[in-house]
Write an enzyme that holds these catalytic residues in place. Sequence first.
Site: not given
Length: 359
Positions: A24-26, A59, A101, A162, A167
């Site tokens: 998962p990548m922003t 996310a 995610q 996540h 977080y």
Amino acid sequence: MASLNDPLELRHGRTLPNHLVLAPMTNLQSHPDGTISDIEIDWLLARARGGFGITMTAAAYVNPAGQVWPGQLGISSDAHIAGLERLAREVAAAGSVSSVQLHHGGVKAIAAVSGHDVVGPWADAQTGVRELSTGEVQQVVDDFAAAALRAEKAGIDGVEVHGGHGYLVGQFLDESNNTREDGYGGDSGGRARFVHEVMRAIRGRTGPDFQVGLRLSVERYGLVPDEMVDLVADLLAGGDLDYIDLSLWDVRKLPVHAPEGSRMLIEDFLELPRHGTALGVAGHIASAADAQWVLDQGADLGFVGKAAIADHAFAQRAMADAGYRAPNFPVTKDHLRAEMLGEPFVEYFATNWPHLVTA
């Protein structure tokens, strides 16, 4: 030893076609209301068609108060379902397994982005963070479960919670800051309570064919390394999870402050009994050899990040060629655009990691 292209059967749901996962990548590519955009679907579908066994979104906030970035994907409302239905259909047609995610920023959320007060396990007068009440903590547990149910209704194959990178889920595990006295902090059992309740709630709300994973950091962020080994052992044995994803930054790294010659960080976790739960690792997997190495060490899944940005077909090429290595960074913005990164993602990547992008 498993090979990259061997199928992998998880505890629930669809068998994975291989052992490679799109991490998962922003990417800032969603619409302002959190609905998924065409450019974000294009980014994900390119990786699904490029051979990844699981194609995972960035996310997605489970409550608007947990939003950290503009353009963040949302799954806090039924209004988010329709776009995810399209994603589920197209990822399945590409032969990959889909996952969303689930995320809440907690004290890292940004009020100017979310429009809501920033809340977390503890208060911080200097930054304006308000401490969640016990009832609100329990509501956030339900928010995660409700978001998972939305993903299932959309036809998504599973979710990953996540719990890494400081977080909200990880904040509850933070020994240095989480001193709550209501059973959600104070000692190691109290600090771990939130993550256990989230996983149980998701498993209880979703069906037997729905896959549930958890991403964890295991050092820094106020975490106690020995406690994290115990937590992972408990989660592996608990039966609620299909897999755990350890975000290590570098799969070959030593523990923080460990002297040269120490055991790698990964080793304490790979030695734990799995009880039918898969264990994945992420961090600097940039070649077929890197990915095979993590399987040879005993991991079940390799989560691929930057290499999947550089090459949408990393998985396909790594499975076909044991000598394959992703393109070296830095790469140009035009290279990123050709790899189906939308303009918001290109600019975010170039701004935050300027050493990885040339003009």
